[in-house]
Design a protein around this motif. Structure first.
Motif, mmCIF file in Angstrom:
data_model
loop_
_atom_site.group_PDB
_atom_site.id
_atom_site.type_symbol
_atom_site.label_atom_id
_atom_site.label_comp_id
_atom_site.label_asym_id
_atom_site.label_seq_id
_atom_site.Cartn_x
_atom_site.Cartn_y
_atom_site.Cartn_z
ATOM 1 N N ASP A 1 41.623 34.780 28.758
ATOM 2 C CA ASP A 1 40.651 35.860 28.626
ATOM 3 C C ASP A 1 40.235 36.418 29.987
ATOM 4 O O ASP A 1 39.207 37.078 30.117
ATOM 5 C CB ASP A 1 39.422 35.413 27.824
ATOM 6 N N ASP A 2 41.055 36.164 31.014
ATOM 7 C CA ASP A 2 40.769 36.740 32.334
ATOM 8 C C ASP A 2 42.055 36.886 33.129
ATOM 9 O O ASP A 2 42.799 37.850 32.937
ATOM 10 C CB ASP A 2 39.733 35.893 33.079
ATOM 11 N N VAL A 3 42.397 35.936 33.967
ATOM 12 C CA VAL A 3 43.498 36.131 34.910
ATOM 13 C C VAL A 3 44.845 36.349 34.230
ATOM 14 O O VAL A 3 45.724 37.006 34.784
ATOM 15 C CB VAL A 3 43.602 34.961 35.911
ATOM 16 N N HIS A 4 45.023 35.798 33.032
ATOM 17 C CA HIS A 4 46.273 35.997 32.308
ATOM 18 C C HIS A 4 46.091 36.935 31.119
ATOM 19 O O HIS A 4 46.929 36.962 30.210
ATOM 20 C CB HIS A 4 46.865 34.655 31.863
ATOM 21 N N GLY A 5 45.017 37.692 31.144
ATOM 22 C CA GLY A 5 44.791 38.757 30.180
ATOM 23 C C GLY A 5 44.559 40.036 30.972
ATOM 24 O O GLY A 5 45.406 40.434 31.765
ATOM 25 N N ILE A 6 43.400 40.641 30.786
ATOM 26 C CA ILE A 6 42.973 41.749 31.637
ATOM 27 C C ILE A 6 41.997 41.159 32.657
ATOM 28 O O ILE A 6 40.879 40.792 32.299
ATOM 29 C CB ILE A 6 42.300 42.865 30.826
ATOM 30 N N PRO A 7 42.377 41.032 33.912
ATOM 31 C CA PRO A 7 41.528 40.338 34.882
ATOM 32 C C PRO A 7 40.200 41.052 35.103
ATOM 33 O O PRO A 7 40.110 42.283 35.048
ATOM 34 C CB PRO A 7 42.378 40.343 36.158
ATOM 35 N N SER A 8 39.161 40.250 35.355
ATOM 36 C CA SER A 8 37.871 40.821 35.743
ATOM 37 C C SER A 8 38.038 41.669 36.997
ATOM 38 O O SER A 8 38.789 41.310 37.911
ATOM 39 C CB SER A 8 36.869 39.697 36.027
ATOM 40 N N ALA A 9 37.319 42.771 37.043
ATOM 41 C CA ALA A 9 37.470 43.704 38.157
ATOM 42 C C ALA A 9 37.153 43.060 39.502
ATOM 43 O O ALA A 9 37.797 43.367 40.516
ATOM 44 C CB ALA A 9 36.579 44.927 37.926
ATOM 45 N N TRP A 10 36.167 42.135 39.521
ATOM 46 C CA TRP A 10 35.750 41.555 40.805
ATOM 47 C C TRP A 10 36.889 40.816 41.488
ATOM 48 O O TRP A 10 36.907 40.704 42.729
ATOM 49 C CB TRP A 10 34.557 40.611 40.620
ATOM 50 N N ARG A 11 37.842 40.317 40.698
ATOM 51 C CA ARG A 11 38.956 39.574 41.289
ATOM 52 C C ARG A 11 39.791 40.459 42.214
ATOM 53 O O ARG A 11 40.432 39.971 43.146
ATOM 54 C CB ARG A 11 39.829 38.973 40.189
ATOM 55 N N ARG A 12 39.778 41.772 41.959
ATOM 56 C CA ARG A 12 40.531 42.697 42.799
ATOM 57 C C ARG A 12 39.656 43.335 43.867
ATOM 58 O O ARG A 12 40.116 43.586 44.984
ATOM 59 C CB ARG A 12 41.155 43.790 41.939
ATOM 60 N N THR A 13 38.392 43.610 43.520
ATOM 61 C CA THR A 13 37.552 44.388 44.421
ATOM 62 C C THR A 13 36.771 43.554 45.419
ATOM 63 O O THR A 13 36.628 43.943 46.580
ATOM 64 C CB THR A 13 36.575 45.262 43.612
ATOM 65 N N PHE A 14 36.250 42.390 44.992
ATOM 66 C CA PHE A 14 35.417 41.592 45.897
ATOM 67 C C PHE A 14 36.194 41.118 47.131
ATOM 68 O O PHE A 14 35.648 41.132 48.241
ATOM 69 C CB PHE A 14 34.812 40.407 45.139
ATOM 70 N N PRO A 15 37.474 40.732 47.000
ATOM 71 C CA PRO A 15 38.222 40.342 48.199
ATOM 72 C C PRO A 15 38.408 41.466 49.214
ATOM 73 O O PRO A 15 38.694 41.192 50.382
ATOM 74 C CB PRO A 15 39.578 39.887 47.634
ATOM 75 N N LEU A 16 38.244 42.719 48.809
ATOM 76 C CA LEU A 16 38.301 43.807 49.776
ATOM 77 C C LEU A 16 37.204 43.670 50.815
ATOM 78 O O LEU A 16 37.344 44.134 51.951
ATOM 79 C CB LEU A 16 38.183 45.160 49.059
ATOM 80 N N HIS A 17 36.099 43.023 50.426
ATOM 81 C CA HIS A 17 34.961 42.823 51.328
ATOM 82 C C HIS A 17 35.017 41.468 52.017
ATOM 83 O O HIS A 17 34.834 41.375 53.232
ATOM 84 C CB HIS A 17 33.649 42.963 50.550
ATOM 85 N N VAL A 18 35.282 40.401 51.238
ATOM 86 C CA VAL A 18 35.188 39.045 51.790
ATOM 87 C C VAL A 18 36.531 38.456 52.216
ATOM 88 O O VAL A 18 36.580 37.396 52.828
ATOM 89 C CB VAL A 18 34.521 38.095 50.776
ATOM 90 N N GLY A 19 37.609 39.137 51.890
ATOM 91 C CA GLY A 19 38.925 38.596 52.170
ATOM 92 C C GLY A 19 39.435 37.762 51.014
ATOM 93 O O GLY A 19 38.746 37.589 49.993
ATOM 94 N N PRO A 20 40.634 37.222 51.115
ATOM 95 C CA PRO A 20 41.206 36.416 50.027
ATOM 96 C C PRO A 20 40.307 35.230 49.668
ATOM 97 O O PRO A 20 39.684 34.627 50.539
ATOM 98 C CB PRO A 20 42.542 35.950 50.608
ATOM 99 N N ILE A 21 40.243 34.926 48.380
ATOM 100 C CA ILE A 21 39.434 33.809 47.888
ATOM 101 C C ILE A 21 40.390 32.731 47.378
ATOM 102 O O ILE A 21 40.946 32.855 46.279
ATOM 103 C CB ILE A 21 38.482 34.240 46.764
ATOM 104 N N PRO A 22 40.636 31.691 48.167
ATOM 105 C CA PRO A 22 41.539 30.628 47.719
ATOM 106 C C PRO A 22 41.039 30.000 46.412
ATOM 107 O O PRO A 22 39.836 29.819 46.218
ATOM 108 C CB PRO A 22 41.498 29.614 48.867
ATOM 109 N N ASN A 23 41.954 29.727 45.519
ATOM 110 C CA ASN A 23 41.648 29.033 44.269
ATOM 111 C C ASN A 23 40.834 29.876 43.292
ATOM 112 O O ASN A 23 40.239 29.341 42.345
ATOM 113 C CB ASN A 23 40.913 27.717 44.544
ATOM 114 N N VAL B 1 32.211 30.415 31.553
ATOM 115 C CA VAL B 1 33.245 29.491 31.074
ATOM 116 C C VAL B 1 34.382 30.321 30.488
ATOM 117 O O VAL B 1 34.156 31.133 29.586
ATOM 118 C CB VAL B 1 32.701 28.514 30.013
ATOM 119 N N LEU B 2 35.587 30.113 31.017
ATOM 120 C CA LEU B 2 36.781 30.800 30.536
ATOM 121 C C LEU B 2 37.697 29.815 29.829
ATOM 122 O O LEU B 2 37.776 28.642 30.205
ATOM 123 C CB LEU B 2 37.532 31.446 31.704
ATOM 124 N N ARG B 3 38.415 30.272 28.844
ATOM 125 C CA ARG B 3 39.326 29.405 28.106
ATOM 126 C C ARG B 3 40.406 28.838 29.029
ATOM 127 O O ARG B 3 40.834 29.505 29.978
ATOM 128 C CB ARG B 3 39.982 30.172 26.968
#
Length: 234
Positions: A85-107, A78-80
């Protein structure tokens, strides 16, 4: 007793692991079984489709565990609101790295936002279960009060199910082990990114962190422990 060691099923000495098998000092920790991972829609913000097939088995296992008096803790990300505390702060690393494998993640930016439908449980939460709703990164222990909750309940063993095996389950297993909890991961009730990474994560758990078991085997051991405590002469 049967357990999996480096992805091979082995017969182990139950006496050697008796302290892992006491239902009175055990809690089941179920990780991230919510719509943000499991919803079958194109706007699911962090899809984990391989985990959909364990929803019903997890519910069944939890019913059996409750009947034996084993406590259940449901964990969800659960994010505020606003993503501070994530996308508009310091984003979680998976948001940048996981799409390298699976492609863009809509939404993806909607993942786990407080008050959204993506934080709704998919597995069943019973009135007597405990919940931890503040998971903001990969481990169920960080930055939540799970450790406080478990210690206050005098829990010594955690049994993990849910997803992803190679991500949140593995991180939670490491953190639990580092906090000196005994760790059991249920091989049939976790799902990973793919079969390869799932197997690798379970192998690591079995070598370094605790036991990898099938849920029916653990339930059988718990029932045996309870029978022995009721009639110690048997």
């Amino acid at each position: 007793m049967k357990a999996w060691v480096y992805n091979e099923e082995r017969e182990l000495d139950a006496v050697q692991f008796a302290d892992y098998l006491d239902p009175a000092t055990t809690a089941v920790v179920s990780i991230d079984m919510h719509r943000g991972h499991l919803d079958d829609s194109p706007d699911c913000p962090c899809p984990a489709p391989r985990a959909r097939d364990v929803v019903a088995p997890i519910d069944g296992f939890h019913d059996s565990a409750r009947a034996l008096g084993v406590r259940i803790v449901h964990i969800r990300s659960v994010l505020r609101p606003g993503g501070v505390d994530d996308v508009h702060g310091i984003p979680s690393a998976w948001r940048r790295t996981f799409p390298l494998h699976v492609g863009p993640i809509p939404n993806a930016d909607a993942h786990a936002i407080e008050g959204s439908k993506w934080t709704e449980w998919v597995t069943r939460v019973a009135p007597g279960d405990m919940r931890v709703d503040s998971k903001r990164r990969l481990s169920a222990f960080y930055p939540t009060d799970l450790d406080f909750l478990l210690r206050n309940q005098r829990i010594e063993t955690v049994v993990l199910n849910g997803g992803f095996t190679d991500c949140c389950v593995l991180n939670t297993a490491f953190d639990a082990n580092n906090r000196n909890y005994r760790v059991i991961v249920l091989r049939d009730l976790v799902r990973g990114t793919d079969a390869h990474l799932e197997g690798a994560a379970l192998a690591m758990v079995s070598l370094h962190l605790g036991l990898v078991m099938d849920s029916h085997e653990l339930l059988g051991r718990w029932r045996g422990e309870l029978r022995s405590s009721v009639n110690p002469t048997r």
